[in-house]
Design a protein around this motif. Structure first.
Motif, PDB file in Angstrom:
ATOM      1  N   UNK A   1       0.847  -1.193   0.000  1.00 34.63           N
ATOM      2  CA  UNK A   1       0.000   0.000   0.000  1.00 34.63           C
ATOM      3  C   UNK A   1       0.881   1.241   0.000  1.00 34.63           C
ATOM      4  N   UNK A   2       0.674   2.085  -0.985  1.00 30.94           N
ATOM      5  CA  UNK A   2       1.350   3.384  -1.025  1.00 30.94           C
ATOM      6  C   UNK A   2       0.451   4.384  -0.313  1.00 30.94           C
ATOM      7  N   UNK A   3       0.960   5.014   0.741  1.00 29.31           N
ATOM      8  CA  UNK A   3       0.204   6.019   1.497  1.00 29.31           C
ATOM      9  C   UNK A   3       0.895   7.356   1.293  1.00 29.31           C
ATOM     10  N   UNK A   4       0.135   8.363   0.874  1.00 29.11           N
ATOM     11  CA  UNK A   4       0.761   9.611   0.430  1.00 29.11           C
ATOM     12  C   UNK A   4       0.119  10.848   1.043  1.00 29.11           C
ATOM     13  N   UNK A   5       0.984  11.767   1.408  1.00 33.00           N
ATOM     14  CA  UNK A   5       0.575  13.096   1.852  1.00 33.00           C
ATOM     15  C   UNK A   5       1.691  14.063   1.513  1.00 33.00           C
ATOM     16  N   UNK A   6       1.541  15.333   1.862  1.00 39.50           N
ATOM     17  CA  UNK A   6       2.627  16.292   1.603  1.00 39.50           C
ATOM     18  C   UNK A   6       3.022  16.995   2.894  1.00 39.50           C
ATOM     19  N   UNK A   7       4.307  17.348   2.978  1.00 36.50           N
ATOM     20  CA  UNK A   7       4.857  17.902   4.217  1.00 36.50           C
ATOM     21  C   UNK A   7       4.752  19.415   4.298  1.00 36.50           C
ATOM     22  N   UNK A   8       4.519  20.104   3.176  1.00 32.60           N
ATOM     23  CA  UNK A   8       4.485  21.566   3.212  1.00 32.60           C
ATOM     24  C   UNK A   8       3.088  22.069   3.548  1.00 32.60           C
ATOM     25  N   UNK A   9       2.997  23.338   3.902  1.00 32.84           N
ATOM     26  CA  UNK A   9       1.728  23.967   4.251  1.00 32.84           C
ATOM     27  C   UNK A   9       1.655  25.362   3.643  1.00 32.84           C
ATOM     28  N   UNK A  10       0.442  25.847   3.459  1.00 31.23           N
ATOM     29  CA  UNK A  10       0.227  27.242   3.063  1.00 31.23           C
ATOM     30  C   UNK A  10       0.449  28.118   4.289  1.00 31.23           C
ATOM     31  N   UNK A  11       1.272  29.139   4.140  1.00 30.85           N
ATOM     32  CA  UNK A  11       1.610  30.026   5.269  1.00 30.85           C
ATOM     33  C   UNK A  11       0.904  31.362   5.077  1.00 30.85           C
ATOM     34  N   UNK A  12      -0.255  31.493   5.667  1.00 31.50           N
ATOM     35  CA  UNK A  12      -1.028  32.738   5.629  1.00 31.50           C
ATOM     36  C   UNK A  12      -1.243  33.222   7.049  1.00 31.50           C
ATOM     37  N   UNK A  13      -1.237  34.539   7.245  1.00 34.43           N
ATOM     38  CA  UNK A  13      -1.517  35.110   8.553  1.00 34.43           C
ATOM     39  C   UNK A  13      -2.282  36.407   8.360  1.00 34.43           C
TER      40      UNK A  13
END
Length: 488
Positions: A72-84
């Protein structure tokens, strides 16, 4: 950290989400979080690969009795949108995300939370760290720069994977299984500028559009929310009809895939027009309150008279071309699906207007689940660039994820959800871009699904995630992994 947060992070998922919330991980600044993931795997004697794009692949053998099930390939991403929020003092390059708990919801403090897609990373780490859980062989892949260009997924080498089942954990509604998503591309128009001296008897003012709700340009584009850059274009066009002026600088939005909430332009106007500004602004505020009374009730235009900060301004031709670009660049829903009721088929978002040494750039995120319609919108934007003598180029072109008629993994996750909750999940396609399209193009044999807990207002400082949904989706996810040996 208050008591409710302390109690929360006892659970492995929130423990790891809290740990990665301490690590800067804006798109393009993922080295530290990528190294953290490598160290996590190394400490547990797991096979780990870190490629040149800083993607991390961690592999764990199958539990006893699951050796016959495909990996099983399980996938996500480590970056985030940086808004303030504009007044918030937070440096995303070094500051921790500060949590707040409000009843069942977890927020940050005046910034994006990063649950998109930090929860996926937390799920993966909790799964890898628990040897009591039953599962097939795991190939965890956590990618970089998903929020800006999908560069990480585009650069992943397919030979690293043997899995036939692909689970993406980047969805935002519990009880909904995603089975198809749009492709996209970023279109950039860069207008070269000519400058002139500030004319005599002039006043410098800054117009600001703010108070808009914003949102993810894939998930929220159909909600009719105001786009600050497009509103600024209308404002400048209207002002041009009542007085001559020139633009000194202009900006709006931060990310091409976020509907811009604020825009600002510093103008040089004739001094004799200054006394008419209050009525002009008041009329515009009345117009906006009427147009956006449901979607963006807080929208306002502000005008401030500035000190003579600028000694030069854009000339008349450049100013006219900026207005033309803002007015004519397409924005919003372009077409709706004829097969799936309520699904946006094609859209575009004028997400960023920015000034640098090359000129003024207008950056649009174009999406479509139909390749030819994506090309049509690209052609329209290219024509605007030609009309305004702007340079034009494309970035981060990624494919759509087509619907698969026969899917074992879809049946498995549907059955597991129904057995747990006595009601079937929703099966949907979405207009947002998911990395599934890239992976299914690289690995055409895989059978893919996407799921996740309930999140709200991602890509905005109001981003929040349901705590109970995060935990129930985790239980659902590990139950589906456990059940796989009955389907393969």
């Amino acid at each position: 950290m208050n008591t409710s947060i302390e109690e929360l992070i006892v659970h492995p998922v929130f423990h790891y989400f809290y740990e990665i919330s301490k690590i800067p991980r804006s798109s393009g600044n993922e080295r530290e979080i990528s190294n953290y993931l490598v160290q996590f795997a190394t400490k547990r004697n797991l096979e780990v690969i870190q490629d040149e794009a800083l993607n991390v692949i961690i592999k764990k053998p199958a539990s006893p009795g699951y050796e016959h099930v495909p990996a099983v390939i399980i996938q996500g991403h480590m970056d985030m949108v940086c808004e303030k929020n504009k007044a918030t003092l937070h440096d995303f390059s070094k500051d921790h995300i500060k949590w707040q708990r409000k009843d069942d919801f977890l927020y940050a403090t005046e910034t994006t939370l990063g649950a998109d897609n930090g929860i996926a990373v937390a799920y993966a780490l909790a799964l890898l760290d628990d040897d009591s859980l039953a599962h097939p062989a795991l190939e965890i892949v956590i990618t970089t720069e998903e929020e800006t260009s999908m560069k990480g997924a585009l650069e992943v080498a397919p030979q690293h994977f043997s899995g036939e089942i692909f689970i993406n954990l980047d969805s935002e509604e519990e009880g909904t299984l995603l089975v198809s998503s749009a492709g996209g591309v970023t279109a950039v128009q860069t207008l070269p500028v000519n400058k002139q001296a500030i004319p005599p008897s002039s006043v410098q003012i800054t117009l600001t559009v703010k108070g808009l709700f914003g949102g993810h340009s894939g998930m929220s584009i159909q909600k009719g929310r105001g786009n600050a850059n497009k509103i600024m274009g209308r404002l400048l066009y209207d002002l041009d009809r009542v007085t001559s002026y020139s633009i000194a600088t202009i900006s709006g939005g931060l990310k091409s895939n976020a509907i811009p909430r604020e825009a600002a332009a510093t103008l040089v106007i004739p001094a004799v027009f200054e006394e008419q500004l209050p009525s002009f602004i008041a009329n515009w505020n009345e117009t906006l309150r009427n147009e956006y009374r449901s979607s963006d009730a807080g929208v306002t235009v502000h005008c401030e008279v500035e000190e003579h900060t600028f000694t030069t301004t854009y000339d008349e031709i450049t100013t006219k071309r900026i207005i033309t670009s803002l007015m004519l660049t397409p924005n919003g829903v372009q077409s709706m699906s004829q097969e799936i009721e309520g699904l946006v088929e094609s859209s575009t978002n004028l997400g960023v207007v920015a000034v640098d040494e090359e000129g003024v750039s207008f950056i649009s995120e174009i999406r479509s689940s139909v390749k030819s319609l994506k090309k049509r919108t690209v052609a329209e934007v290219e024509q605007i660039a030609e009309l305004t003598s702007s340079h034009f180029h494309l970035e981060a072109d990624y494919p759509e994820w087509p619907y698969r008629k026969d899917s074992v993994v879809r049946t498995l996750f549907r059955d597991t959800y129904t057995n747990l909750y006595t009601t079937p999940p929703k099966i949907e396609a979405i207009h947002a871009g998911l990395e599934c399209g890239i992976f299914t193009e690289k690995l055409p044999h895989v059978d893919a699904i996407s799921l996740g807990p309930t999140m709200h207002d991602v890509h905005t400082p109001n981003e929040h995630v349901s705590i109970s949904s995060t935990l129930s989706t985790w239980n659902y996810f590990i139950e589906a992994l456990k059940t796989m040996k009955n389907y393969y």
